[in-house]
Design a protein around this motif. Structure first.
Motif, PDB file in Angstrom:
ATOM      1  N   ARG A  91       0.836  -1.209   0.000  1.00 12.64           N
ATOM      2  CA  ARG A  91       0.000   0.000   0.000  1.00 12.64           C
ATOM      3  C   ARG A  91       0.876   1.267   0.000  1.00 12.64           C
ATOM      4  NH1 ARG A  91      -2.875  -1.158   4.047  1.00 12.64           N
ATOM      5  NH2 ARG A  91      -4.831  -1.782   3.075  1.00 12.64           N
ATOM      6  N   GLU A  92       1.932   1.250   0.775  1.00 13.01           N
ATOM      7  CA  GLU A  92       2.827   2.405   0.852  1.00 13.01           C
ATOM      8  C   GLU A  92       3.637   2.583  -0.428  1.00 13.01           C
ATOM      9  OE1 GLU A  92       5.243   1.865   4.306  1.00 13.01           O
ATOM     10  OE2 GLU A  92       3.530   1.851   5.684  1.00 13.01           O
ATOM     11  N   PHE A  93       3.909   1.475  -1.112  1.00 13.66           N
ATOM     12  CA  PHE A  93       4.755   1.543  -2.303  1.00 13.66           C
ATOM     13  C   PHE A  93       3.993   1.975  -3.549  1.00 13.66           C
ATOM     14  CE2 PHE A  93       6.837  -0.351  -6.045  1.00 13.66           C
ATOM     15  CZ  PHE A  93       8.101   0.209  -5.918  1.00 13.66           C
ATOM     16  N   ILE A  94       2.748   1.604  -3.679  1.00 14.89           N
ATOM     17  CA  ILE A  94       1.995   1.853  -4.913  1.00 14.89           C
ATOM     18  C   ILE A  94       2.065   3.303  -5.399  1.00 14.89           C
ATOM     19  CG2 ILE A  94      -0.361   1.947  -5.848  1.00 14.89           C
ATOM     20  CD1 ILE A  94      -0.884  -0.756  -4.517  1.00 14.89           C
ATOM     21  N   PRO A  95       1.966   4.318  -4.534  1.00 19.17           N
ATOM     22  CA  PRO A  95       2.053   5.695  -5.037  1.00 19.17           C
ATOM     23  C   PRO A  95       3.398   6.049  -5.685  1.00 19.17           C
ATOM     24  CG  PRO A  95       1.067   5.659  -2.846  1.00 19.17           C
ATOM     25  CD  PRO A  95       1.606   4.283  -3.101  1.00 19.17           C
ATOM     26  N   ARG A  96       4.416   5.242  -5.449  1.00 21.85           N
ATOM     27  CA  ARG A  96       5.736   5.507  -6.039  1.00 21.85           C
ATOM     28  C   ARG A  96       5.853   4.985  -7.468  1.00 21.85           C
ATOM     29  NH1 ARG A  96       9.911   3.357  -1.523  1.00 21.85           N
ATOM     30  NH2 ARG A  96      11.405   4.055  -3.106  1.00 21.85           N
ATOM     31  N   ILE A  97       4.893   4.204  -7.910  1.00 22.25           N
ATOM     32  CA  ILE A  97       4.957   3.608  -9.246  1.00 22.25           C
ATOM     33  C   ILE A  97       4.623   4.661 -10.297  1.00 22.25           C
ATOM     34  CG2 ILE A  97       4.009   1.853 -10.779  1.00 22.25           C
ATOM     35  CD1 ILE A  97       3.380   0.184  -8.279  1.00 22.25           C
ATOM     36  N   GLN A  98       5.554   4.873 -11.220  1.00 27.82           N
ATOM     37  CA  GLN A  98       5.376   5.891 -12.251  1.00 27.82           C
ATOM     38  C   GLN A  98       5.498   5.343 -13.669  1.00 27.82           C
ATOM     39  OE1 GLN A  98       4.498   9.051 -11.414  1.00 27.82           O
ATOM     40  NE2 GLN A  98       4.507   8.383  -9.274  1.00 27.82           N
ATOM     41  N   VAL A 102       8.355  -0.744 -13.570  1.00 30.47           N
ATOM     42  CA  VAL A 102       8.373  -0.908 -12.114  1.00 30.47           C
ATOM     43  C   VAL A 102       7.104  -1.626 -11.669  1.00 30.47           C
ATOM     44  CG1 VAL A 102       8.195   0.329  -9.911  1.00 30.47           C
ATOM     45  CG2 VAL A 102       9.915   1.020 -11.599  1.00 30.47           C
ATOM     46  N   ASN A 103       5.973  -1.220 -12.225  1.00 28.27           N
ATOM     47  CA  ASN A 103       4.686  -1.821 -11.885  1.00 28.27           C
ATOM     48  C   ASN A 103       4.723  -3.340 -12.064  1.00 28.27           C
ATOM     49  OD1 ASN A 103       1.448  -0.810 -11.843  1.00 28.27           O
ATOM     50  ND2 ASN A 103       1.812  -2.855 -12.638  1.00 28.27           N
ATOM     51  N   ASP A 104       5.120  -3.784 -13.236  1.00 24.84           N
ATOM     52  CA  ASP A 104       4.997  -5.206 -13.562  1.00 24.84           C
ATOM     53  C   ASP A 104       6.052  -6.051 -12.854  1.00 24.84           C
ATOM     54  OD1 ASP A 104       3.067  -4.100 -15.123  1.00 24.84           O
ATOM     55  OD2 ASP A 104       3.786  -4.900 -17.012  1.00 24.84           O
ATOM     56  N   CYS A 105       7.260  -5.526 -12.704  1.00 23.94           N
ATOM     57  CA  CYS A 105       8.288  -6.276 -11.970  1.00 23.94           C
ATOM     58  C   CYS A 105       7.920  -6.381 -10.497  1.00 23.94           C
ATOM     59  CB  CYS A 105       9.652  -5.604 -12.130  1.00 23.94           C
ATOM     60  SG  CYS A 105      10.416  -5.882 -13.740  1.00 23.94           S
ATOM     61  N   PHE A 106       7.378  -5.310  -9.960  1.00 24.46           N
ATOM     62  CA  PHE A 106       6.910  -5.316  -8.567  1.00 24.46           C
ATOM     63  C   PHE A 106       5.845  -6.382  -8.375  1.00 24.46           C
ATOM     64  CE2 PHE A 106       3.710  -3.225  -5.625  1.00 24.46           C
ATOM     65  CZ  PHE A 106       4.356  -3.586  -4.457  1.00 24.46           C
ATOM     66  N   CYS A 107       4.843  -6.370  -9.220  1.00 26.49           N
ATOM     67  CA  CYS A 107       3.742  -7.330  -9.091  1.00 26.49           C
ATOM     68  C   CYS A 107       4.224  -8.769  -9.260  1.00 26.49           C
ATOM     69  CB  CYS A 107       2.648  -7.020 -10.110  1.00 26.49           C
ATOM     70  SG  CYS A 107       1.741  -5.487  -9.785  1.00 26.49           S
ATOM     71  N   SER A 108       5.096  -8.992 -10.221  1.00 25.12           N
ATOM     72  CA  SER A 108       5.539 -10.363 -10.492  1.00 25.12           C
ATOM     73  C   SER A 108       6.400 -10.928  -9.371  1.00 25.12           C
ATOM     74  CB  SER A 108       6.318 -10.414 -11.816  1.00 25.12           C
ATOM     75  OG  SER A 108       7.557  -9.746 -11.708  1.00 25.12           O
ATOM     76  N   THR A 109       6.955 -10.058  -8.533  1.00 25.44           N
ATOM     77  CA  THR A 109       7.799 -10.511  -7.435  1.00 25.44           C
ATOM     78  C   THR A 109       6.970 -10.944  -6.229  1.00 25.44           C
ATOM     79  OG1 THR A 109       9.462  -8.923  -8.199  1.00 25.44           O
ATOM     80  CG2 THR A 109       9.871  -9.921  -6.078  1.00 25.44           C
ATOM     81  N   ILE A 110       5.731 -10.506  -6.167  1.00 24.44           N
ATOM     82  CA  ILE A 110       4.852 -10.872  -5.062  1.00 24.44           C
ATOM     83  C   ILE A 110       4.230 -12.241  -5.352  1.00 24.44           C
ATOM     84  CG2 ILE A 110       2.771 -10.264  -3.766  1.00 24.44           C
ATOM     85  CD1 ILE A 110       3.369  -7.329  -4.521  1.00 24.44           C
ATOM     86  N   LYS A 111       4.582 -13.204  -4.540  1.00 20.01           N
ATOM     87  CA  LYS A 111       4.049 -14.565  -4.692  1.00 20.01           C
ATOM     88  C   LYS A 111       3.161 -14.874  -3.489  1.00 20.01           C
ATOM     89  CE  LYS A 111       6.738 -15.155  -8.291  1.00 20.01           C
ATOM     90  NZ  LYS A 111       6.184 -15.039  -9.649  1.00 20.01           N
ATOM     91  N   LEU A 112       1.925 -15.261  -3.751  1.00 18.66           N
ATOM     92  CA  LEU A 112       0.973 -15.506  -2.679  1.00 18.66           C
ATOM     93  C   LEU A 112       0.787 -16.992  -2.425  1.00 18.66           C
ATOM     94  CD1 LEU A 112      -1.794 -12.934  -3.685  1.00 18.66           C
ATOM     95  CD2 LEU A 112       0.056 -12.609  -2.036  1.00 18.66           C
ATOM     96  N   LYS A 113       0.788 -17.362  -1.159  1.00 17.03           N
ATOM     97  CA  LYS A 113       0.398 -18.712  -0.776  1.00 17.03           C
ATOM     98  C   LYS A 113      -1.125 -18.802  -0.855  1.00 17.03           C
ATOM     99  CE  LYS A 113       4.182 -18.834   2.582  1.00 17.03           C
ATOM    100  NZ  LYS A 113       4.503 -18.846   4.024  1.00 17.03           N
ATOM    101  N   PRO A 114      -1.677 -20.002  -1.022  1.00 21.16           N
ATOM    102  CA  PRO A 114      -3.140 -20.124  -1.085  1.00 21.16           C
ATOM    103  C   PRO A 114      -3.857 -19.428   0.070  1.00 21.16           C
ATOM    104  CG  PRO A 114      -2.138 -22.189  -1.730  1.00 21.16           C
ATOM    105  CD  PRO A 114      -1.001 -21.302  -1.267  1.00 21.16           C
TER     106      PRO A 114
END
Length: 230
Positions: A91-98, A102-114
């Motif tokens: 949440r704190e990082f999203i406003p820094r995305i320009q 950055v957007n797509d690399c950030f998202c792809s690095t987040i891996k969620l467990k079920p």
């Protein structure tokens, strides 16, 4: 600024490549603070930084260089943390995305467990009414990366239809996500496309285009999809 950030700036400048900067900058319009460090090197550095006091590192990180922002996002993704702590950091990082990179690399690095999908879904839905280009793109790319699965597909497709698609990078992410959804779940995705939906002509046609370019879609389906263009 602590020593880690001073050392990071020094390392980035040492690893920067002029030719790679020219190539990468050409793919990210409007990004004028890129040094030109390759993504695998940034990922390796982020994994190292994520192991020690990652919250402090991200909190004190800067956006002077494109690569600093990129690494901060990756550190959040790689950090071992409770899902709610990670959500706070996202949440704190999203406003820094320009930009989309950055957007797509950030998202792809987040891996969620079920077990983490439900709280993260609830967090993403905080942005479902957003009119901000990269908030929309974060939602669309995270849905693409983590929620094209049987138990979420109907909600995912409906959410993609609902997102604001009046800006280029948000629209393109929605189209990309829908095209990938069609390859995995054609019935549910086709139901949206053939029914009453909220997609702009641009987003709808881009989604169709991406579907017809996919090697995972049959020639017969591609012919049908082409006939559906607006």
């Amino acid at each position: 600024m602590d020593n880690r950030h001073k050392e990071l700036k020094k390392w980035l400048k040492e690893e920067a490549g002029v030719d790679y900067k020219k190539f990468s900058a050409s793919l990210v319009p409007g990004c004028d603070n890129m040094l030109g460090v390759r993504i695998p090197l940034l990922r390796k550095k982020a994994k190292e930084l994520a192991k020690e006091n990652w919250r402090e590192f991200v909190r004190e990180s800067q956006d002077e260089f494109f690569e600093e922002t990129m690494i901060a996002g990756m550190v959040i993704g790689y950090a071992k943390a409770d899902i709610y702590e990670k959500i706070d950091a996202v949440r704190e990082f999203i406003p820094r995305i320009q930009n989309w990179s950055v957007n797509d690399c950030f998202c792809s690095t987040i891996k969620l467990k079920p077990s983490e999908r439900e709280p993260f879904w609830d967090f993403l839905m905080e942005y479902k009414d957003s009119k901000k280009e990269f908030e929309v793109r974060v939602v669309a790319v995270m849905l693409l990366d983590q929620y094209l699965i049987p138990e979420y597909i109907e909600k995912t497709v409906k959410t993609l239809d609902y997102l604001y698609d009046g800006d280029y990078y948000g629209s393109m992410a929605i189209a990309w996500a829908l095209a990938t959804a069609y390859a995995k779940f054609p019935r549910e995705t086709l139901s949206l496309l053939q029914g009453k939906n909220h997609l702009s002509d641009f987003t709808y046609n881009k989604a169709i285009q991406k579907m017809t370019e996919s090697y995972r879609v049959s020639p017969e389906d591609k012919a049908m999809l082409r006939s559906m263009k607006r």
